[in-house]
Design a protein around this motif. Structure first.
Motif, short mmCIF file in Angstrom:
data_model
loop_
_atom_site.label_atom_id
_atom_site.label_comp_id
_atom_site.label_asym_id
_atom_site.label_seq_id
_atom_site.Cartn_x
_atom_site.Cartn_y
_atom_site.Cartn_z
N ASP A 363 -56.05 24.92 16.03
CA ASP A 363 -55.64 23.55 15.73
C ASP A 363 -55.96 23.25 14.27
O ASP A 363 -57.07 23.50 13.81
CB ASP A 363 -56.36 22.55 16.64
N LEU A 364 -54.98 22.71 13.57
CA LEU A 364 -55.12 22.53 12.13
C LEU A 364 -55.10 21.08 11.70
O LEU A 364 -54.53 20.23 12.36
CB LEU A 364 -53.94 23.21 11.41
N ILE A 365 -55.72 20.87 10.56
CA ILE A 365 -55.50 19.62 9.84
C ILE A 365 -54.82 20.02 8.53
O ILE A 365 -55.32 20.87 7.80
CB ILE A 365 -56.82 18.92 9.51
N ALA A 366 -53.67 19.44 8.28
CA ALA A 366 -53.00 19.68 7.00
C ALA A 366 -53.13 18.42 6.18
O ALA A 366 -52.90 17.32 6.66
CB ALA A 366 -51.54 20.02 7.22
N THR A 367 -53.55 18.56 4.94
CA THR A 367 -53.67 17.38 4.09
C THR A 367 -52.31 17.06 3.49
O THR A 367 -51.39 17.87 3.56
CB THR A 367 -54.68 17.62 2.96
N LYS A 576 -60.81 16.63 19.75
CA LYS A 576 -59.61 16.64 18.93
C LYS A 576 -59.81 15.83 17.64
O LYS A 576 -58.90 15.67 16.85
CB LYS A 576 -58.44 16.07 19.71
N MET A 577 -61.01 15.29 17.48
CA MET A 577 -61.28 14.44 16.32
C MET A 577 -62.09 15.22 15.29
O MET A 577 -62.83 16.13 15.62
CB MET A 577 -62.12 13.24 16.74
N LYS A 578 -61.95 14.79 14.05
CA LYS A 578 -62.75 15.39 12.99
C LYS A 578 -63.79 14.37 12.58
O LYS A 578 -63.47 13.21 12.31
CB LYS A 578 -61.84 15.75 11.82
N MET A 579 -65.04 14.82 12.52
CA MET A 579 -66.11 13.92 12.13
C MET A 579 -66.23 13.91 10.62
O MET A 579 -66.47 14.94 9.99
CB MET A 579 -67.41 14.45 12.74
N ILE A 580 -66.02 12.75 10.01
CA ILE A 580 -66.16 12.65 8.57
C ILE A 580 -67.21 11.61 8.28
O ILE A 580 -67.00 10.43 8.53
CB ILE A 580 -64.81 12.31 7.93
N ILE A 585 -62.17 10.93 13.08
CA ILE A 585 -60.78 10.74 12.66
C ILE A 585 -59.87 11.68 13.42
O ILE A 585 -60.12 12.89 13.46
CB ILE A 585 -60.64 11.00 11.15
N PRO A 586 -58.82 11.17 14.03
CA PRO A 586 -57.86 12.06 14.69
C PRO A 586 -57.14 12.92 13.64
O PRO A 586 -56.89 12.43 12.53
CB PRO A 586 -56.87 11.11 15.38
N SER A 587 -56.84 14.16 13.99
CA SER A 587 -56.31 15.07 12.99
C SER A 587 -54.99 14.57 12.39
O SER A 587 -54.69 14.83 11.23
CB SER A 587 -56.11 16.46 13.59
#
Lengths: 599, 364
Positions: A363-367, A576-580, A585-587
């Motif tokens: 599973d990716l996060i693309a900026t 499924k969330m990213k901790m910042i 934050i959802p991806s």
């Protein structure tokens, strides 16, 4: 085979105008592939291509055809159908003497029809205009004929009518290929020159080159040399595709085939490069070679940080088959370790991203994608910036230049207004407008590429009810008044959300981005301010309200299973969330800055 | 010492929010049900001392005098401790003096009344069949006959309520002098009349505002807020419910009942036919130490006083901080450690799931 009995051709068309189906039918009716072997759209071998109805990788197939009782060999070279791959298309076309220009009988000429036609004309190809899908109930053959005549200047009797679905017109088309397309030029006695128009990767044999022999010949015992990269290799084996691989002793002038030479990496094979013989080098390389230039860059990060090495393996593997993909490690304070990746265009980006998620299960996060900016510093130094975070402080910048494109937007005349409004909104400069006929125009604007990256396709589609077709070419760099906009969550910059925007548009963009983020990011335990800033100046702000309720009010009669299930479900959701910092934050938030609805 | 929960799955009216295990009252079925219940208890109860009994439903008070007598007869099997708590759930509309006397004779010492609201419109929306006066009369009669450990179940978070309707309800409560109040926020469940009728839920902010309002008012009235949804006068916490929240063991008897005995959590069949045919268990699972510790957290932190660190250590032979990332929540002040107990900061009790999810994750 004698050189004058060879015909090399491509098929060019707008997406969905039936190119691949037509290719299938040609393979079938020349007996190259039996009906039993026939899979739908044989040439598109990747699942993703089939699903999207587009061709990404090229293929070349040798066909045998009897015409006037004489045997001919036809090489069909398939081309990708998307603007991202223009260079690859142009090299494929350079390997041909002719092209079939396929136009859908119901839709007529579209943006890519024209773009591809121009590419074919630049390569001096003989064009055979084909109106396909004549079996469709809404086919308007006369109208499309008029378009081909009036807009593109073909004669009525040149046009061939086909239905790839029913097979109608296929024989006429094959005859026309033999009659109209010239046999390959070049001389078998000249020094060897072969054009590389594609490469594929085989895990056992390394990179395999697809080539057209322009002069001379190459045999399986030769040592070859790449004229641009200067690398030399011993040929291991060579042959043709029919469409299965068939080994041969040699490939001679005019022929199209493959060469394997134990080349470890596909990056060593440059599309457009010229192969010659190591011991008898040609004087001059074939024209038209360009190094692959990625146009769009973005950061790609695994949602689960521990999958970083898996992501690297995935990129390495994809790179084997895709020389145009480039990547280097990048670190984001927000997202951790990832890669800055360069792509030929947005579609290319999406395809790679989807393949990583699908084939490698990461599973990716693309900026948000960025283009390449040329920046001149106040001390005169020139630097290249492919990521917002790399943009120097404002005080140190003397000039920023950004890439511009020229559009071909095909649209019914009633949508001229909305299209112009959109282009204006996207910082476009109007150039002119060509009338295709009374009802359709081709609108030309110069627009910054970075604006195309942001929701241009979606907005074009929605503002023209899906009627517009769109294509572009890069026209060069122009100075722009650009600034970096940062997004702060809870007072901390989230580097992955930074974007470069035009100063005059920053305020509106900033407002939209913070609003969008407020919608997408769920409430947290504490109130979270979202700010958009330029330098130290806050240009937009909103707050995610604190979560008020997340509780199970009652445990019924000692039944704790409900509560456990509820918590398990919430736990899964959090994965499924990213901790910042302290914010989850959802991806999808990272790409959401792209798809801004108009409000 | 253990607790006993007995489920009576019969109702003569179905509330619009209820998806609990219940059936319309039917004379013959009830008798067969009680026979099977007797058999179940005889089969599984192993004679240990019982501290609390709770008869819940459904609507236990929908049973006739005769059936109630039969039920109490069955309950006589249990070996009760001296200070045991014996609760039965009642609906105001099917109680009378005769039934109250029967309860008293059979040592019932706590009554839980399903009130939900005193507001006519809200009662109608919830499909409740009683009036405000019936509730007041029942409470008076219970007090007269000597059952004064009374709980009322109240409900809030209903979309037609507002501060005024809440105030009216709380005003009535203030005059009833009852010992215990459960104030639950409506949970919209699938398979309920409300859900089918496309009931629109109260928004999060209003719901929290009303929750805070109720907590404050009840505190002013001298009630101790000791669990997310429960309030009591001094000395009147629900011992039975504390069994659940302290993660202690209890029998669950009856159709659809849940139990936790000898480290096994089990669930009874929800099918009345199967139950009457003496096919009791639907499933059961032995608890690992890890799951027990997680349940301890999940249930224990429902209490405003939280979990006693020493008790946790005695029970599991490990420091609670070693298993769960409590530190993180102490640091951001959503949890508190007072030296003896760790508990959720009352300010954040209404978002406790958010904390629990984080704690459970940390035990993995």
């Amino acid at each position: 085979m004698k050189q004058d009995k060879i015909r090399n051709f491509s098929i060019i068309a707008h997406i969905d105008h039936g190119k691949s189906t037509l290719a299938d039918r040609i393979l079938e009716s020349t007996g190259t592939v039996s009906q039993r072997e026939m899979k739908e759209q044989l040439l598109d071998s990747m699942d993703l291509e089939r699903e999207r109805g587009i061709t990404i990788k090229l293929n070349a197939v040798q066909l045998n055809y009897k015409y006037n009782n004489e045997d001919y060999v036809l090489h069909l070279i398939d081309t990708p159908g998307h603007v991202d791959f223009t260079y690859e298309v142009s090299r494929s076309l350079a390997a041909c003497e002719g092209a079939l220009l396929v136009v859908d009988a119901a839709q007529g000429i579209e943006a890519q029809t024209l773009a591809n036609l121009y590419l074919a004309m630049e390569n001096d190809l003989t064009i055979i205009p084909v109106i396909n899908k004549i079996d469709l109930p809404n086919a308007d053959i006369e109208k499309v004929k008029r378009e081909l005549k009036d807009t593109l200047g073909f004669d009525e009797d040149e046009i061939i009518l086909t239905s790839a679905k029913t097979g109608e017109g296929i024989k006429e088309l094959l005859d026309a290929i033999v009659e109209r397309i010239e046999p390959p030029k070049g001389n078998i006695n000249n020094k060897t020159r072969a054009l590389i128009f594609d490469s594929v990767f085989d895990p056992y044999r390394g990179a395999i080159m697809l080539v057209r022999i322009m002069d001379g010949k190459i045999s399986s015992r030769d040592k070859i040399k790449m004229m641009n990269t200067k690398a030399s290799y011993d040929v291991v084996e060579l042959g043709i595709n029919s469409p299965k691989e068939v080994k041969k002793e040699s490939l001679v002038c005019g022929e199209v085939g493959w060469i394997s030479a134990s080349i470890k990496s596909i990056s060593d094979v440059k599309v457009g490069d010229t192969i010659t013989l190591d011991n008898n080098e040609a004087d001059e390389a074939l024209p038209g070679y360009q190094p692959m230039k990625p146009m769009v860059f973005c950061g790609i990060y695994p949602i689960e940080s521990n999958k970083y090495t898996l992501l690297r393996d995935a990129l390495d593997k994809l790179k084997l088959n895709d020389a145009s993909l480039i990547y280097e490690p990048e670190t984001s304070e927000a997202l951790g370790f990832g890669y800055r990746c360069g792509f030929l265009g947005l579609l290319h980006l999406e395809i790679i991203q989807e393949r990583i998620e699908r084939e490698f299960k990461i599973d990716l996060i693309a900026t948000s994608p960025s283009v390449i900016y040329n920046v001149t510093l106040t001390n005169g130094q020139k630097i290249v910036v492919d990521s917002p975070t790399k943009l120097p402080e404002k005080q140190k910048i003397a000039l920023i230049e950004e890439p511009y494109i020229k559009t071909n937007i095909f649209v019914p005349t009633e949508y001229i207004g909305p299209v112009m409004e959109l282009c204006q909104d996207k910082r476009g400069n109007y150039i002119n407008m060509d009338y295709i006929d009374k009802t359709r125009v081709n609108i030309h604007y110069e627009i910054p590429l970075s604006e195309i990256v942001y929701d241009f396709f979606d907005r074009l589609k929605s503002s023209t009810k899906g009627y517009a077709s769109f294509d572009y070419e890069i026209v060069g760099y122009k100075p722009s008044d650009l600034v970096r906009m940062d997004i702060l969550l809870n007072g901390e910059i989230v580097d992955a959300l930074s974007i470069i925007v035009h100063k005059d548009f920053a305020y509106v963009r900033g407002k939209k981005v913070v609003e969008k983020l407020r919608e997408i990011i769920p409430r947290q335990m504490f109130e979270v301010p979202i700010q958009a800033t330029i330098g130290n100046k806050v240009i937009a702000r909103t707050d995610i309200k604190a979560m008020r309720k997340n509780v199970l009010a009652k445990c019924y009669g000692g039944d704790i299973t409900r509560k456990r299930k509820l918590l398990e479900k919430q736990k899964e959701g959090k994965k499924k969330m990213k901790m910042i910092g302290s914010v989850e934050i959802p991806s999808e938030a990272f790409l959401s800055v792209l798809s801004m609805d108009e409000k | 010492m253990k607790s006993v929960y007995i489920h009576i799955p019969f109702c003569d009216n179905i509330c619009s929010y209820c998806d609990f295990n219940k059936f319309y009252y039917n004379q013959n079925l009830v008798d067969e049900y009680l026979n099977s219940l007797k058999n179940e208890i005889k089969t599984f109860y192993t004679g240990e001392l019982i501290n609390t009994i709770y008869i819940g439903g459904g609507t236990p008070s929908s049973l006739t005098i005769k059936q109630l007598e039969k039920l109490f007869n069955i309950i006589n099997i249990f070996n009760k401790s001296d200070d045991f708590e014996f609760t039965i759930e009642c609906n105001p509309e099917n109680m009378n003096v005769e039934k109250i006397n029967l309860l008293k004779e059979n040592n019932v010492n706590r009554v839980s009344i399903g009130v939900q609201s005193f507001n006519k419109n809200i009662l109608k929306l919830l499909n409740r069949k009683h009036s405000k006066n019936q509730v007041i009369e029942l409470i008076n009669n219970l007090n007269d006959i000597g059952i004064n450990n009374i709980n009322i179940d109240m409900m809030f978070g209903i979309n037609i309520e507002n501060i005024k309707t809440l105030d009216e309800d709380l005003d009535i409560i203030s005059k009833l002098n009852i010992k215990h109040i459960s104030y639950y926020s409506l949970i919209l469940e699938e398979n309920t009349m409300l859900y089918i009728n496309k009931y629109i839920e109260q928004d999060e902010d209003t719901n929290f505002k009303h929750y805070e309002y109720i907590c404050n008012k009840l505190k002013e009235l001298g009630y101790n807020h000791y669990e997310i949804s429960n309030f009591s006068k001094k000395g009147y916490k629900s011992k039975h419910n504390l069994t659940y929240w302290n993660n202690n063991e209890y029998y669950g008897f009856g159709c659809g009942a849940h139990g936790f005995i000898n480290n096994i959590r089990y669930e009874n069949t929800r099918s009345l036919t199967k139950y009457i045919n003496k096919e009791y268990k639907l499933n059961s699972e032995e608890m690992t130490k890890k799951i027990n510790m997680e349940n301890e957290i999940m249930l224990g932190l429902r209490k405003l006083s939280g979990i006693n660190k020493n008790d946790f250590y005695k029970k599991y032979n490990i420091d609670i901080y070693e298993i769960f990332s409590i530190k993180k929540y102490i640091n951001n002040k959503t949890m508190i450690d007072d030296g003896n107990n760790v508990y959720i900061n009352p300010k954040y009790i209404y978002v406790s799931n958010e904390i629990l999810v984080g704690l459970l994750e940390s035990s993995e």
